[in-house]
Motif scaffolding. Structure first.
Motif, PDB file in Angstrom:
ATOM      1  N   MET A  22       0.825  -1.205   0.000  1.00 20.80           N
ATOM      2  CA  MET A  22       0.000   0.000   0.000  1.00 20.80           C
ATOM      3  C   MET A  22       0.866   1.264   0.000  1.00 20.80           C
ATOM      4  SD  MET A  22      -3.030  -1.178   2.594  1.00 20.80           S
ATOM      5  CE  MET A  22      -3.828   0.422   2.595  1.00 20.80           C
ATOM      6  N   HIS A  23       1.921   1.248   0.786  1.00 21.94           N
ATOM      7  CA  HIS A  23       2.763   2.430   0.938  1.00 21.94           C
ATOM      8  C   HIS A  23       3.441   2.833  -0.372  1.00 21.94           C
ATOM      9  CE1 HIS A  23       5.364   5.314   2.947  1.00 21.94           C
ATOM     10  NE2 HIS A  23       6.370   4.790   2.279  1.00 21.94           N
ATOM     11  N   PHE A  24       3.892   1.872  -1.168  1.00 23.18           N
ATOM     12  CA  PHE A  24       4.637   2.179  -2.384  1.00 23.18           C
ATOM     13  C   PHE A  24       3.783   2.193  -3.646  1.00 23.18           C
ATOM     14  CE2 PHE A  24       8.132   0.780   0.387  1.00 23.18           C
ATOM     15  CZ  PHE A  24       8.938   1.900   0.273  1.00 23.18           C
ATOM     16  N   PHE A  25       2.494   1.900  -3.536  1.00 22.45           N
ATOM     17  CA  PHE A  25       1.641   1.835  -4.722  1.00 22.45           C
ATOM     18  C   PHE A  25       1.636   3.142  -5.500  1.00 22.45           C
ATOM     19  CE2 PHE A  25      -2.597   1.890  -6.829  1.00 22.45           C
ATOM     20  CZ  PHE A  25      -2.345   0.874  -7.723  1.00 22.45           C
ATOM     21  N   HIS A  26       1.606   4.262  -4.803  1.00 23.48           N
ATOM     22  CA  HIS A  26       1.561   5.558  -5.487  1.00 23.48           C
ATOM     23  C   HIS A  26       2.753   5.770  -6.413  1.00 23.48           C
ATOM     24  CE1 HIS A  26       4.285   6.650  -2.226  1.00 23.48           C
ATOM     25  NE2 HIS A  26       4.652   7.656  -2.986  1.00 23.48           N
ATOM     26  N   GLU A  27       3.884   5.141  -6.113  1.00 24.56           N
ATOM     27  CA  GLU A  27       5.071   5.310  -6.947  1.00 24.56           C
ATOM     28  C   GLU A  27       4.941   4.632  -8.300  1.00 24.56           C
ATOM     29  OE1 GLU A  27       8.686   4.408  -4.890  1.00 24.56           O
ATOM     30  OE2 GLU A  27       8.188   5.733  -3.223  1.00 24.56           O
ATOM     31  N   VAL A  30       1.103   7.356 -12.568  1.00 29.21           N
ATOM     32  CA  VAL A  30       1.446   8.614 -13.247  1.00 29.21           C
ATOM     33  C   VAL A  30       0.163   9.279 -13.733  1.00 29.21           C
ATOM     34  CG1 VAL A  30       3.739   7.849 -14.008  1.00 29.21           C
ATOM     35  CG2 VAL A  30       1.765   7.465 -15.478  1.00 29.21           C
ATOM     36  N   GLY A  31       0.271  10.531 -14.114  1.00 22.45           N
ATOM     37  CA  GLY A  31      -0.827  11.250 -14.744  1.00 22.45           C
ATOM     38  C   GLY A  31      -2.092  11.289 -13.908  1.00 22.45           C
ATOM     39  N   GLU A  32      -3.217  11.009 -14.577  1.00 26.92           N
ATOM     40  CA  GLU A  32      -4.515  11.049 -13.912  1.00 26.92           C
ATOM     41  C   GLU A  32      -4.608  10.050 -12.763  1.00 26.92           C
ATOM     42  OE1 GLU A  32      -7.079  13.173 -14.299  1.00 26.92           O
ATOM     43  OE2 GLU A  32      -5.724  14.262 -15.625  1.00 26.92           O
ATOM     44  N   ALA A  33      -3.902   8.924 -12.892  1.00 27.50           N
ATOM     45  CA  ALA A  33      -3.962   7.902 -11.841  1.00 27.50           C
ATOM     46  C   ALA A  33      -3.360   8.424 -10.531  1.00 27.50           C
ATOM     47  CB  ALA A  33      -3.259   6.632 -12.287  1.00 27.50           C
ATOM     48  N   ILE A  34      -2.284   9.183 -10.611  1.00 19.16           N
ATOM     49  CA  ILE A  34      -1.694   9.717  -9.376  1.00 19.16           C
ATOM     50  C   ILE A  34      -2.608  10.802  -8.787  1.00 19.16           C
ATOM     51  CG2 ILE A  34      -0.178  11.473 -10.415  1.00 19.16           C
ATOM     52  CD1 ILE A  34       0.731   9.257  -7.431  1.00 19.16           C
ATOM     53  N   THR A  35      -3.266  11.565  -9.644  1.00 21.28           N
ATOM     54  CA  THR A  35      -4.233  12.557  -9.165  1.00 21.28           C
ATOM     55  C   THR A  35      -5.382  11.855  -8.456  1.00 21.28           C
ATOM     56  OG1 THR A  35      -3.650  14.052 -10.971  1.00 21.28           O
ATOM     57  CG2 THR A  35      -5.748  14.454  -9.851  1.00 21.28           C
ATOM     58  N   THR A  38      -4.113  10.613  -5.024  1.00 20.35           N
ATOM     59  CA  THR A  38      -3.913  11.645  -4.012  1.00 20.35           C
ATOM     60  C   THR A  38      -5.241  12.204  -3.507  1.00 20.35           C
ATOM     61  OG1 THR A  38      -3.599  13.349  -5.701  1.00 20.35           O
ATOM     62  CG2 THR A  38      -1.613  12.314  -4.792  1.00 20.35           C
ATOM     63  N   ASN A  39      -6.282  12.100  -4.298  1.00 20.63           N
ATOM     64  CA  ASN A  39      -7.607  12.565  -3.877  1.00 20.63           C
ATOM     65  C   ASN A  39      -8.447  11.453  -3.251  1.00 20.63           C
ATOM     66  OD1 ASN A  39      -7.343  15.287  -4.717  1.00 20.63           O
ATOM     67  ND2 ASN A  39      -7.612  14.616  -6.824  1.00 20.63           N
ATOM     68  N   LEU A  40      -7.898  10.270  -3.167  1.00 21.18           N
ATOM     69  CA  LEU A  40      -8.615   9.137  -2.595  1.00 21.18           C
ATOM     70  C   LEU A  40      -8.832   9.351  -1.100  1.00 21.18           C
ATOM     71  CD1 LEU A  40      -9.714   6.275  -3.182  1.00 21.18           C
ATOM     72  CD2 LEU A  40      -7.431   5.404  -2.675  1.00 21.18           C
ATOM     73  N   GLU A  41     -10.050   9.161  -0.680  1.00 13.69           N
ATOM     74  CA  GLU A  41     -10.391   9.329   0.740  1.00 13.69           C
ATOM     75  C   GLU A  41      -9.772   8.184   1.548  1.00 13.69           C
ATOM     76  OE1 GLU A  41     -11.760  11.477   3.703  1.00 13.69           O
ATOM     77  OE2 GLU A  41     -12.209  12.029   1.636  1.00 13.69           O
ATOM     78  N   PRO A  42      -8.870   8.479   2.496  1.00 13.55           N
ATOM     79  CA  PRO A  42      -8.196   7.425   3.255  1.00 13.55           C
ATOM     80  C   PRO A  42      -9.156   6.484   3.989  1.00 13.55           C
ATOM     81  CG  PRO A  42      -7.170   9.549   3.686  1.00 13.55           C
ATOM     82  CD  PRO A  42      -8.401   9.811   2.871  1.00 13.55           C
ATOM     83  N   SER A  43     -10.323   6.977   4.343  1.00 14.16           N
ATOM     84  CA  SER A  43     -11.276   6.126   5.060  1.00 14.16           C
ATOM     85  C   SER A  43     -11.852   5.011   4.182  1.00 14.16           C
ATOM     86  CB  SER A  43     -12.413   6.976   5.620  1.00 14.16           C
ATOM     87  OG  SER A  43     -13.140   7.582   4.562  1.00 14.16           O
ATOM     88  N   ALA A  53      -9.315  -3.175  -5.093  1.00  9.28           N
ATOM     89  CA  ALA A  53     -10.716  -3.124  -5.521  1.00  9.28           C
ATOM     90  C   ALA A  53     -11.117  -1.701  -5.916  1.00  9.28           C
ATOM     91  CB  ALA A  53     -11.615  -3.651  -4.412  1.00  9.28           C
ATOM     92  N   THR A  54     -10.665  -0.719  -5.153  1.00  7.86           N
ATOM     93  CA  THR A  54     -10.975   0.678  -5.453  1.00  7.86           C
ATOM     94  C   THR A  54     -10.328   1.101  -6.763  1.00  7.86           C
ATOM     95  OG1 THR A  54     -11.101   1.133  -3.081  1.00  7.86           O
ATOM     96  CG2 THR A  54     -10.862   3.033  -4.532  1.00  7.86           C
ATOM     97  N   PHE A  55      -9.090   0.683  -6.981  1.00  8.62           N
ATOM     98  CA  PHE A  55      -8.379   0.991  -8.226  1.00  8.62           C
ATOM     99  C   PHE A  55      -9.099   0.354  -9.419  1.00  8.62           C
ATOM    100  CE2 PHE A  55      -5.039   0.077 -11.371  1.00  8.62           C
ATOM    101  CZ  PHE A  55      -4.482   1.346 -11.527  1.00  8.62           C
TER     102      PHE A  55
END
Length: 87
Positions: A22-27, A30-35, A38-43, A53-55
């Motif tokens: 989970m910690h390294f998934f953001h790396e 790119v592009g819209e996926a990283i946006t 970053t806007n994903l609600e942590p809850s 599943a969310t992805f």
């Protein structure tokens, strides 16, 4: 699905540690996926399975739009369309 498969292969050595996955998934994004990430609600995400599943839900439309082999083979350029439009 391919993105998740490749990420899991890359992180195979850490596959048992959900927190690292989970910690390294953001790396891997790119592009819209990283946006989106970053806007994903942590809850909404409590585990690696939740994140996957969310992805998948977020990008399911790509899977539904992708033509299969038969559709690609049956495509042909129309007389009134340019090569760029056809491609």
């Amino acid at each position: 699905m391919n993105h998740l498969k490749m990420y899991c292969r890359k992180m195979e050595a850490y596959g048992k540690d959900e927190n690292l996955l989970m910690h390294f998934f953001h790396e891997s994004l790119v592009g819209e996926a990283i946006t989106w990430y970053t806007n994903l609600e942590p809850s909404r995400v409590h585990s690696w399975n939740d994140l996957m599943a969310t992805f998948i839900r977020q990008y399911q439309y790509n899977f539904n739009m992708a033509p299969d082999r038969m559709q690609l083979q049956n495509m042909c350029k129309k007389d009134n369309e340019s090569f760029n439009e056809y491609a």
